[in-house]
Scaffold this motif. Structure first.
Motif, short mmCIF file in Angstrom:
data_model
loop_
_atom_site.label_atom_id
_atom_site.label_comp_id
_atom_site.label_asym_id
_atom_site.label_seq_id
_atom_site.Cartn_x
_atom_site.Cartn_y
_atom_site.Cartn_z
N LEU A 32 0.92 -1.04 -0.11
CA LEU A 32 0.06 -0.13 -0.05
C LEU A 32 0.81 1.21 -0.04
O LEU A 32 2.00 1.15 0.32
N PRO A 33 0.25 2.38 -0.57
CA PRO A 33 1.03 3.66 -0.53
C PRO A 33 1.30 4.24 0.98
O PRO A 33 0.56 3.45 1.72
N SER A 34 2.53 4.49 1.09
CA SER A 34 2.88 5.24 2.68
C SER A 34 1.57 6.12 3.05
O SER A 34 1.19 6.93 2.14
N GLN A 35 1.30 5.82 4.34
CA GLN A 35 0.40 6.70 4.90
C GLN A 35 1.10 7.19 6.31
O GLN A 35 1.57 6.42 6.88
N SER A 36 0.62 8.66 6.83
CA SER A 36 1.09 8.79 7.82
C SER A 36 0.72 7.87 9.10
O SER A 36 -0.57 7.47 8.89
#
Length: 186
Positions: free
Chosen positions: A177-181
């Protein structure tokens, strides 16, 4: 580490720890809170049958996705179970059961009401009669927002089975998954 924290970490039960220390559970609770010790309990040892089933599924999720952060270790009844690389994931589990006594059809039922507006994913463990996991469903938030509950037919005819994921692919999915904070505590 003092005796109170040590006893509580050993038992994960206020009443048992307090008895061991010779104080009331209320006194122990206040002292633990003052010292910043999370009072979380242990659903596997002391919970109801439903609590234990949930705790087993949460343990299984943690085994499958070892980099997941278990929020239940930080706070009792956290708003969601895991932070996985910044994504909020709640783990659900259900045994097969008849929802309508008129019909013999069995299903797995999951309550989403508390987490449906908070989580990014629901990971549902469908538990078979022999206590093995029959299906693992990973449902993205777009498909459960606002739902109170979900019922999955045991006869294999359920739209929710479209979200089945192979256990061995769960960690890989989250890693891709794309990076998320990072999640903020709920």
């Amino acid at each position: 580490m003092n005796n109170e924290i040590e006893s509580y970490r050993k038992h994960r039960n206020l009443k048992i720890s307090a008895a061991e220390l010779g104080i009331s559970w209320q006194t122990l609770y206040v002292r633990l809170k003052r010292q910043g010790e999370p009072v979380t309990g242990d659903k596997l040892r002391y919970g109801s049958d439903r609590d234990r089933l949930g705790a087993v599924a949460e343990s299984e999720f943690k085994r499958i996705v070892p980099f997941a952060i278990d929020n239940n270790l930080l706070k009792f009844q956290h708003g969601y179970d895991f932070d996985v690389l910044g994504y909020k994931v709640d783990v659900k589990s259900s045994h097969k059961r008849c929802l309508n006594k008129k019909y013999a059809a069995k299903s797995w039922s999951f309550s989403f009401k508390k987490q449906s507006l908070v989580c990014d994913f629901m990971c549902c463990f469908c538990i078979d009669d022999d206590k093995s996991t029959k299906h693992v469903l990973l449902v993205p938030s777009e498909f459960f927002k606002g739902l109170q509950s979900v019922s999955v037919s045991c006869d294999g005819d359920s739209k929710w089975l479209d979200y089945e994921i192979i256990e061995s692919e769960l960690a890989e999915f989250f890693s891709s998954l794309p990076s998320q904070s990072p999640c903020k505590a709920a």
